[in-house]
Write an enzyme that holds these catalytic residues in place. Structure first.
Site, PDB file in Angstrom:
ATOM      1  N   TYR A 321     -27.859  -7.769 -18.107  1.00 34.05           N
ATOM      2  CA  TYR A 321     -28.082  -7.018 -19.341  1.00 34.05           C
ATOM      3  C   TYR A 321     -27.153  -5.818 -19.396  1.00 34.05           C
ATOM      4  O   TYR A 321     -26.647  -5.341 -18.371  1.00 34.05           O
ATOM      5  CB  TYR A 321     -29.543  -6.570 -19.471  1.00 34.05           C
ATOM      6  CG  TYR A 321     -29.994  -5.545 -18.452  1.00 34.05           C
ATOM      7  CD1 TYR A 321     -29.841  -4.175 -18.703  1.00 34.05           C
ATOM      8  CD2 TYR A 321     -30.595  -5.933 -17.262  1.00 34.05           C
ATOM      9  CE1 TYR A 321     -30.265  -3.226 -17.779  1.00 34.05           C
ATOM     10  CE2 TYR A 321     -31.017  -4.986 -16.330  1.00 34.05           C
ATOM     11  CZ  TYR A 321     -30.850  -3.634 -16.603  1.00 34.05           C
ATOM     12  OH  TYR A 321     -31.268  -2.692 -15.684  1.00 34.05           O
ATOM     13  N   CYS A 322     -26.901  -5.352 -20.615  1.00 36.86           N
ATOM     14  CA  CYS A 322     -26.120  -4.131 -20.839  1.00 36.86           C
ATOM     15  C   CYS A 322     -26.639  -3.489 -22.122  1.00 36.86           C
ATOM     16  O   CYS A 322     -27.691  -3.872 -22.623  1.00 36.86           O
ATOM     17  CB  CYS A 322     -24.622  -4.435 -20.911  1.00 36.86           C
ATOM     18  SG  CYS A 322     -24.173  -5.568 -22.245  1.00 36.86           S
ATOM     19  N   THR A 323     -25.918  -2.532 -22.673  1.00 31.08           N
ATOM     20  CA  THR A 323     -26.435  -1.770 -23.819  1.00 31.08           C
ATOM     21  C   THR A 323     -26.598  -2.622 -25.068  1.00 31.08           C
ATOM     22  O   THR A 323     -27.681  -2.704 -25.643  1.00 31.08           O
ATOM     23  CB  THR A 323     -25.513  -0.579 -24.124  1.00 31.08           C
ATOM     24  OG1 THR A 323     -25.399   0.231 -22.960  1.00 31.08           O
ATOM     25  CG2 THR A 323     -26.070   0.251 -25.270  1.00 31.08           C
ATOM     26  N   GLY A 325     -24.850  -5.899 -25.388  1.00 32.72           N
ATOM     27  CA  GLY A 325     -24.541  -7.298 -25.141  1.00 32.72           C
ATOM     28  C   GLY A 325     -23.087  -7.603 -24.855  1.00 32.72           C
ATOM     29  O   GLY A 325     -22.772  -8.627 -24.245  1.00 32.72           O
ATOM     30  N   ILE A 351     -29.909  -4.250 -24.384  1.00 29.69           N
ATOM     31  CA  ILE A 351     -31.129  -3.437 -24.298  1.00 29.69           C
ATOM     32  C   ILE A 351     -31.552  -2.974 -25.682  1.00 29.69           C
ATOM     33  O   ILE A 351     -32.752  -2.868 -25.986  1.00 29.69           O
ATOM     34  CB  ILE A 351     -30.884  -2.219 -23.386  1.00 29.69           C
ATOM     35  CG1 ILE A 351     -30.414  -2.659 -22.009  1.00 29.69           C
ATOM     36  CG2 ILE A 351     -32.136  -1.362 -23.264  1.00 29.69           C
ATOM     37  CD1 ILE A 351     -29.823  -1.535 -21.175  1.00 29.69           C
TER      38      ILE A 351
END
Length: 474
Positions: A321-323, A325, A351
């Site tokens: 996951y990241c901020t 995508g 996220i």
């Protein structure tokens, strides 16, 4: 190493379907592309797969073996990875077909004609300028991977569009697509989304591709639009490790169920790694429960981190996951190229989208954002502490004095006592500057405003010098 697979005569001359006598033959995918296009696309997919296994000028690593002769590695890939090559070929042909359907083929005829930009500009002749600058505002975060043969005209169009709508922020344009975060009035951002989806290159975008949060033009100091090699700076040639090789996308509901299983099932916990693709200062103030958060300072260190910690991912399912995508698109592709994981999955929309659906879910703390807000709050948890006194604190401010661009977690009480620096070196510089200021002007008072514009745009302090560039996790 820059490789133009379309002109690699060795690879394009290969009959990839007959490299190995015992290769498993598969039915051709159901495609409408001519046979010639299929063959060319398959050779390109084959070349990309081989290239991403390269670990030296004449060395390839795949399936636990090292190959030093091109013909041998080609035969191995044709024999052992024919299913994967067919999958990539089919996906590439599908993408090309979708591009043609959405009108991107016409882009080559319009990108070079500046006057045609007016077709993608909103008509604001009936809107008073103050309406575009006043009232409630928001910040948009988005990205779109697509083929832009000529990114420069798109960059010019983006700059003029944002200026017309009084938007500030950052937009990166490259041959692989566009990535942006812009802020302005609700009217301005609504017109921006409409203009984006009117452009032939971005017609397949939907309103849901734009993540929204409260804010406005004041969240960014200026507008920065430019053409870059990558729309997210991982430091790896997109032609070698492409976003098309990314892992399986999970929507927020699916990702939520996966994390729930990870936290409640011991066998799943042993078999799965929940990987945070962001930088250490992002994960420090907010993260998913039981995640692996690499202690890296920027995303361009991520490939080296993976290389030096491959055993962490070997024979594991990886949830990434990241901020928003976008980092997972390239990061998961890089991890998959190492051929050590059972499976690589990623949170679609990042996220940001997860918290829209599960504000009280498994992600706790703040969501770091790359603008002057620094963080967004979706729940009340504070998971980080003040670097000076250890009290719960998650509000970042720039180091003071302004000699570097490090962010500091220093609570209000500590800042009042002058503890505003990111490290002892900067703290000594602060005290020296305060002493000099008081010596030359008895009535002078020191300032701790993080918006001071005299700071450099480089990290020049012992925080950076003493931090391991690529940590070894265990």
């Amino acid at each position: 190493m820059d490789t133009d697979f379309a002109t690699d005569h060795l690879l394009l001359s290969l009959d990839v379907e007959k490299l190995a006598a015992d290769a498993v033959m598969h039915d051709k995918p159901d495609i409408t592309a001519p046979r010639r296009a299929y063959t060319h696309t398959k050779k390109r997919a084959f070349a990309e797969f081989v290239e991403c296994r390269r670990n030296g000028p004449l060395s390839w690593r795949c399936c636990g073996q090292t190959f030093i002769e091109p013909a041998v590695v080609h035969k191995h890939v044709a024999r052992a990875h024919s299913v994967e090559i067919e999958r990539r070929t089919s996906e590439a042909l599908d993408r090309q077909l979708n591009l043609e359907k959405s009108g991107i083929a016409a882009e080559h005829q319009t990108e070079d004609e500046p006057e045609d930009m007016n077709a993608w500009m909103p008509d604001i002749s009936h809107i008073p300028a103050e309406q575009l600058m006043e009232g409630d505002g928001e910040v948009l975060l988005y990205y779109c991977y697509c083929e832009l043969t000529h990114p420069e005209p798109v960059c010019v169009w983006q700059r003029e569009l944002c200026q017309m709508l009084h938007l500030t922020g950052k937009v990166r344009v490259a041959t692989e697509g566009i990535n942006g975060t812009v802020g302005g009035s609700l009217l301005g951002t609504r017109l921006y989304i409409r203009a984006m989806m009117s452009h032939p290159a971005f017609k397949h975008m939907s309103d849901d591709d734009f993540k929204r949060s409260e804010g406005g033009a004041h969240c960014f100091p200026e507008l920065r639009v430019g053409v870059y090699r990558e729309i997210v700076p991982m430091g790896v040639d997109p032609n070698v490790i492409s976003h098309t090789l990314a892992g399986t996308h999970l929507d927020p509901e699916e990702f939520h169920r996966e994390v729930q299983t990870l936290l409640t099932d011991e066998e799943a916990a042993r078999d799965t790694v929940l990987l945070d693709c962001r930088n250490f200062y992002e994960s420090r103030i907010g993260q998913f429960s039981s995640c692996l958060a690499p202690d890296i300072r920027k995303f361009s260190y991520f490939p080296d981190y993976v290389d030096q910690n491959l055993d962490l991912f070997r024979n594991k399912r990886v949830l990434m996951y990241c901020t928003g995508g976008i980092r997972c698109e390239r990061g998961s592709a890089y991890l998959r190229s190492k051929d050590v994981c059972k499976e690589v999955l990623q949170l679609q929309g990042g996220i940001h989208k997860y918290l829209e659906h599960f504000p009280d879910g498994f992600y706790r703390g703040k969501l770091f954002v790359f603008d002057e807000r620094y963080a967004l709050a979706f729940n009340d948890d504070v998971i980080s502490v003040c670097r000076y006194c250890g009290a719960p604190w998650d509000q970042y401010a720039l180091c003071w004095p302004p000699v570097c661009c490090q962010l500091v977690l220093s609570c209000g009480s500590c800042r009042e006592r002058g503890h505003t620096a990111c490290c002892p070196t900067c703290q000594r510089k602060r005290e020296a500057r305060t002493h000099t200021s008081h010596t030359h002007s008895p009535d002078a008072t020191h300032s701790t405003h993080s918006s001071d514009t005299t700071h450099t745009h480089r990290e020049e302090c012992e925080c950076t010098d003493t931090r391991p560039r690529i940590p070894k996790d265990s």
